[in-house]
Design a protein around this motif. Structure first.
Motif, PDB file in Angstrom:
ATOM      1  N   ALA A 293       6.143  -6.130  -9.115  1.00  0.00           N
ATOM      2  CA  ALA A 293       6.705  -4.802  -9.416  1.00  0.00           C
ATOM      3  C   ALA A 293       8.217  -4.776  -9.209  1.00  0.00           C
ATOM      4  CB  ALA A 293       6.037  -3.732  -8.565  1.00  0.00           C
TER       5      ALA A 293
ATOM      6  N   ARG B 101      -2.890   0.901   6.489  1.00  0.00           N
ATOM      7  CA  ARG B 101      -2.543   1.578   5.223  1.00  0.00           C
ATOM      8  C   ARG B 101      -3.342   0.987   4.062  1.00  0.00           C
ATOM      9  NH1 ARG B 101       3.619   2.150   3.649  1.00  0.00           N
ATOM     10  NH2 ARG B 101       2.934   4.004   2.523  1.00  0.00           N
TER      11      ARG B 101
ATOM     12  N   MET C 292      13.367  -7.930  -3.367  1.00  0.00           N
ATOM     13  CA  MET C 292      14.393  -7.098  -4.005  1.00  0.00           C
ATOM     14  C   MET C 292      15.758  -7.346  -3.363  1.00  0.00           C
ATOM     15  SD  MET C 292      13.818  -3.104  -4.878  1.00  0.00           S
ATOM     16  CE  MET C 292      13.992  -2.479  -3.240  1.00  0.00           C
TER      17      MET C 292
ATOM     18  N   ASN D 138      -1.779  -5.496   3.011  1.00  0.00           N
ATOM     19  CA  ASN D 138      -0.512  -4.846   3.358  1.00  0.00           C
ATOM     20  C   ASN D 138      -0.071  -5.257   4.748  1.00  0.00           C
ATOM     21  OD1 ASN D 138       1.563  -2.939   2.580  1.00  0.00           O
ATOM     22  ND2 ASN D 138       0.762  -1.579   4.177  1.00  0.00           N
ATOM     23  N   ARG D 139       1.266  -5.292   4.953  1.00  0.00           N
ATOM     24  CA  ARG D 139       1.818  -5.620   6.270  1.00  0.00           C
ATOM     25  C   ARG D 139       1.190  -4.737   7.340  1.00  0.00           C
ATOM     26  NH1 ARG D 139       8.175  -4.669   6.994  1.00  0.00           N
ATOM     27  NH2 ARG D 139       7.472  -2.556   6.467  1.00  0.00           N
ATOM     28  N   THR D 140       1.150  -3.433   7.090  1.00  0.00           N
ATOM     29  CA  THR D 140       0.464  -2.505   7.989  1.00  0.00           C
ATOM     30  C   THR D 140      -0.978  -2.388   7.492  1.00  0.00           C
ATOM     31  OG1 THR D 140       2.559  -1.323   8.186  1.00  0.00           O
ATOM     32  CG2 THR D 140       0.582  -0.199   9.030  1.00  0.00           C
TER      33      THR D 140
ATOM     34  N   ALA E  26       0.838  -1.208   0.000  1.00  0.00           N
ATOM     35  CA  ALA E  26       0.000   0.000   0.000  1.00  0.00           C
ATOM     36  C   ALA E  26       0.870   1.254   0.000  1.00  0.00           C
ATOM     37  CB  ALA E  26      -0.942  -0.013   1.204  1.00  0.00           C
ATOM     38  N   GLY E  27       2.093   1.148  -0.510  1.00  0.00           N
ATOM     39  CA  GLY E  27       2.946   2.316  -0.680  1.00  0.00           C
ATOM     40  C   GLY E  27       2.638   2.955  -2.035  1.00  0.00           C
ATOM     41  N   GLY E  28       3.629   3.655  -2.603  1.00  0.00           N
ATOM     42  CA  GLY E  28       3.413   4.353  -3.872  1.00  0.00           C
ATOM     43  C   GLY E  28       3.010   3.416  -5.000  1.00  0.00           C
ATOM     44  N   ALA E  29       3.739   2.306  -5.157  1.00  0.00           N
ATOM     45  CA  ALA E  29       3.429   1.379  -6.248  1.00  0.00           C
ATOM     46  C   ALA E  29       2.074   0.714  -6.013  1.00  0.00           C
ATOM     47  CB  ALA E  29       4.527   0.321  -6.365  1.00  0.00           C
TER      48      ALA E  29
ATOM     49  N   GLY F 143       8.570  -7.428 -13.314  1.00  0.00           N
ATOM     50  CA  GLY F 143       8.490  -5.990 -13.040  1.00  0.00           C
ATOM     51  C   GLY F 143       9.127  -5.141 -14.130  1.00  0.00           C
TER      52      GLY F 143
ATOM     53  N   VAL G  90       9.457  -6.560  -1.091  1.00  0.00           N
ATOM     54  CA  VAL G  90       9.910  -7.910  -0.711  1.00  0.00           C
ATOM     55  C   VAL G  90      10.318  -8.675  -1.971  1.00  0.00           C
ATOM     56  CG1 VAL G  90       9.270 -10.089   0.388  1.00  0.00           C
ATOM     57  CG2 VAL G  90       8.389  -7.923   1.297  1.00  0.00           C
TER      58      VAL G  90
ATOM     59  N   THR H  67       5.083  -4.618  -3.007  1.00  0.00           N
ATOM     60  CA  THR H  67       5.984  -4.409  -1.868  1.00  0.00           C
ATOM     61  C   THR H  67       7.414  -4.509  -2.386  1.00  0.00           C
ATOM     62  OG1 THR H  67       6.383  -6.687  -1.167  1.00  0.00           O
ATOM     63  CG2 THR H  67       4.334  -5.653  -0.393  1.00  0.00           C
TER      64      THR H  67
ATOM     65  N   LEU I 260       8.164  -1.397 -15.549  1.00  0.00           N
ATOM     66  CA  LEU I 260       9.173  -0.342 -15.693  1.00  0.00           C
ATOM     67  C   LEU I 260       9.215   0.158 -17.141  1.00  0.00           C
ATOM     68  CD1 LEU I 260      11.492   1.174 -14.263  1.00  0.00           C
ATOM     69  CD2 LEU I 260      13.000  -0.695 -14.928  1.00  0.00           C
TER      70      LEU I 260
HETATM   71  P1  NAP Z   1       7.036   2.206  -0.648  1.00  0.00           P
HETATM   72  O1  NAP Z   1       6.101   3.334  -0.915  1.00  0.00           O
HETATM   73  O2  NAP Z   1       8.171   2.392   0.288  1.00  0.00           O
HETATM   74  O3  NAP Z   1       6.127   0.970  -0.114  1.00  0.00           O
HETATM   75  C1  NAP Z   1       6.748  -0.223   0.318  1.00  0.00           C
HETATM   76  C2  NAP Z   1       5.678  -1.296   0.518  1.00  0.00           C
HETATM   77  O4  NAP Z   1       6.352  -2.526   0.797  1.00  0.00           O
HETATM   78  C3  NAP Z   1       4.743  -1.026   1.697  1.00  0.00           C
HETATM   79  O5  NAP Z   1       3.467  -1.529   1.367  1.00  0.00           O
HETATM   80  C4  NAP Z   1       5.404  -1.833   2.836  1.00  0.00           C
HETATM   81  O6  NAP Z   1       4.502  -2.234   3.828  1.00  0.00           O
HETATM   82  C5  NAP Z   1       5.854  -3.049   2.047  1.00  0.00           C
HETATM   83  N1  NAP Z   1       6.924  -3.780   2.704  1.00  0.00           N
HETATM   84  C6  NAP Z   1       8.213  -3.376   2.894  1.00  0.00           C
HETATM   85  N2  NAP Z   1       8.918  -4.344   3.529  1.00  0.00           N
HETATM   86  C7  NAP Z   1       8.049  -5.365   3.770  1.00  0.00           C
HETATM   87  C8  NAP Z   1       8.175  -6.639   4.393  1.00  0.00           C
HETATM   88  N3  NAP Z   1       9.360  -7.064   4.899  1.00  0.00           N
HETATM   89  N4  NAP Z   1       7.088  -7.443   4.452  1.00  0.00           N
HETATM   90  C9  NAP Z   1       5.899  -7.026   3.910  1.00  0.00           C
HETATM   91  N5  NAP Z   1       5.716  -5.823   3.321  1.00  0.00           N
HETATM   92  C10 NAP Z   1       6.780  -5.018   3.239  1.00  0.00           C
HETATM   93  O7  NAP Z   1       7.689   1.664  -1.994  1.00  0.00           O
HETATM   94  P2  NAP Z   1       7.075   1.726  -3.490  1.00  0.00           P
HETATM   95  O8  NAP Z   1       7.551   2.951  -4.155  1.00  0.00           O
HETATM   96  O9  NAP Z   1       5.614   1.452  -3.409  1.00  0.00           O
HETATM   97  O10 NAP Z   1       7.838   0.497  -4.180  1.00  0.00           O
HETATM   98  C11 NAP Z   1       7.522  -0.842  -3.852  1.00  0.00           C
HETATM   99  C12 NAP Z   1       8.258  -1.777  -4.803  1.00  0.00           C
HETATM  100  O11 NAP Z   1       7.775  -1.569  -6.136  1.00  0.00           O
HETATM  101  C13 NAP Z   1       9.777  -1.533  -4.869  1.00  0.00           C
HETATM  102  O12 NAP Z   1      10.430  -2.771  -4.971  1.00  0.00           O
HETATM  103  C14 NAP Z   1       9.951  -0.738  -6.145  1.00  0.00           C
HETATM  104  O13 NAP Z   1      11.226  -0.943  -6.729  1.00  0.00           O
HETATM  105  C15 NAP Z   1       8.863  -1.346  -7.004  1.00  0.00           C
HETATM  106  N6  NAP Z   1       8.426  -0.450  -8.087  1.00  0.00           N
HETATM  107  C16 NAP Z   1       8.545  -0.911  -9.340  1.00  0.00           C
HETATM  108  C17 NAP Z   1       8.119  -0.129 -10.385  1.00  0.00           C
HETATM  109  C18 NAP Z   1       8.264  -0.670 -11.766  1.00  0.00           C
HETATM  110  O14 NAP Z   1       8.130   0.117 -12.700  1.00  0.00           O
HETATM  111  N7  NAP Z   1       8.505  -1.958 -11.939  1.00  0.00           N
HETATM  112  C19 NAP Z   1       7.570   1.140 -10.151  1.00  0.00           C
HETATM  113  C20 NAP Z   1       7.444   1.588  -8.834  1.00  0.00           C
HETATM  114  C21 NAP Z   1       7.894   0.766  -7.799  1.00  0.00           C
HETATM  115  P3  NAP Z   1       4.227  -1.289   5.109  1.00  0.00           P
HETATM  116  O15 NAP Z   1       3.208  -0.274   4.666  1.00  0.00           O
HETATM  117  O16 NAP Z   1       3.710  -2.221   6.144  1.00  0.00           O
HETATM  118  O17 NAP Z   1       5.548  -0.661   5.484  1.00  0.00           O
END
Ligand code: NAP
Length: 269
Positions: A212, A154, A191, A149-151, A127-130, A235, A189, A187, A239
């Motif tokens: 992703a 959110r 990476m 989502n873990r949290t 539930a972050g940006g992606a 992913g 997870v 997430t 991208l």
């Molecule tokens: P973000 O806003 O920091 O969100 C991170 C997400 O991952 C949150 O939902 C977080 O949960 C969860 N998370 C982190 N560690 C975890 C764990 N150990 N167990 C379970 N959940 C966990 O990051 P983001 O920008 O959304 O990016 C997320 C991923 O997408 C990254 O790997 C990024 O590289 C990838 N991405 C790829 C593209 C693409 O074009 N392929 C584009 C954007 C992003 P909590 O809310 O509980 O912390």
């Protein structure tokens, strides 16, 4: 020569420069794509500075995607997602316009693999940006979305912003994934470590799985999905298509997808 760029911090390992420059070369466009690393609080200043310097377009990555909203006229999709990853400078006194092409990255990745989203039951993990971009994109494409989502809070907050969506903690995956048509890992997870946020026993052959995470290209989740007979989507496709969509907004041309993909794949190995 036009200059395009990416603002992020850090941006050192970005794959966008070779991907976009392969696109310019294929269409004989006289342009360069460079990376900029402003200080974390300087998103708006960076956009203003780029406009003043005549930069033709910017991509935006972590940690600036939310802060850039203040510096642009955001289109309705970017406003709903709450994040901008592409800025178009109209020239003259026009305010920079902000878009979110991560959403199109998700839907175009599925379309490229002939996955139908209209009417699909979709699960988004994260539930972050992606996660926000994926949930809004899938709902707009006609899917019914559940966010896990873990949290958990959110996920519930995100689901409230997406029509007909539901949200909950990771435990809700047990019930939702076996009944789903589409699954997105949004997430981080997978990476840094060889781990997956979705238990392998929940995956099945009727599922299409987009991870992703793009480095590594073959994640733990995608290996499990493949073993379960599911359709797997790396992913790298998300991208690629977020970049393709940005390229098309900037240049007004159909992007040379094959050339951009080849450049990306060469770097990803
Ligand atoms: P973000 O806003 O920091 O969100 C991170 C997400 O991952 C949150 O939902 C977080 O949960 C969860 N998370 C982190 N560690 C975890 C764990 N150990 N167990 C379970 N959940 C966990 O990051 P983001 O920008 O959304 O990016 C997320 C991923 O997408 C990254 O790997 C990024 O590289 C990838 N991405 C790829 C593209 C693409 O074009 N392929 C584009 C954007 C992003 P909590 O809310 O509980 O912390």
């Amino acid at each position: 020569m036009d200059v395009y760029g990416l603002i992020g911090n850090p941006v050192g390992h970005s794959l966008s420069p070779p991907m976009h420059e392969a696109g310019y070369a294929a269409l004989d466009i006289d342009a360069r794509y460079v990376t900029f690393e402003p200080a974390p609080d300087d998103a708006a200043l960076a956009v203003e500075g780029a406009a003043a310097l005549g930069v033709a377009g910017l991509n935006v990555t972590i940690p600036f995607k939310q802060d850039v909203l203040e510096a642009v006229a955001a289109d309705p999709l970017a406003e709903r997602i709450g994040a901008v990853n592409t800025v178009v400078f109209p020239g003259g006194d026009g305010r920079p316009r902000g878009y979110n092409t991560d959403a199109a990255g998700v839907t175009r990745a599925f379309e490229h693999h002939d996955v139908t989203l209209a009417g699909a039951d979709a699960v988004v993990v994260g539930a972050g940006g992606a996660g926000r971009a994926a949930a809004v994109a899938l709902a707009d494409a006609g899917a019914t979305v559940h966010v896990a989502n873990r949290t958990a809070d959110r996920a519930v907050t995100l689901a409230a912003d997406v029509p007909e969506a539901t949200g909950g903690g990771l435990a809700t995956l047990d019930e939702r994934v076996p009944a789903a048509d589409v699954l997105v890992n949004a997430t981080s997870v997978g990476m840094e470590e060889d781990a997956t946020p979705v238990p392998a026993e929940l995956l099945h052959a009727e599922l299409a799985v987009l991870d992703a995470v793009y480095a590594p290209t073959e994640t733990h989740l995608l290996r499990d999905a493949d073993a379960a007979g599911a359709t797997t989507i790396e992913g790298a496709w998300m991208l690629l298509f977020q970049g393709v969509e940005a390229f098309e907004r900037w240049t007004g041309e159909d992007a040379p997808v094959a050339a951009m993909n080849a450049a990306l794949r060469e770097r990803l190995g």
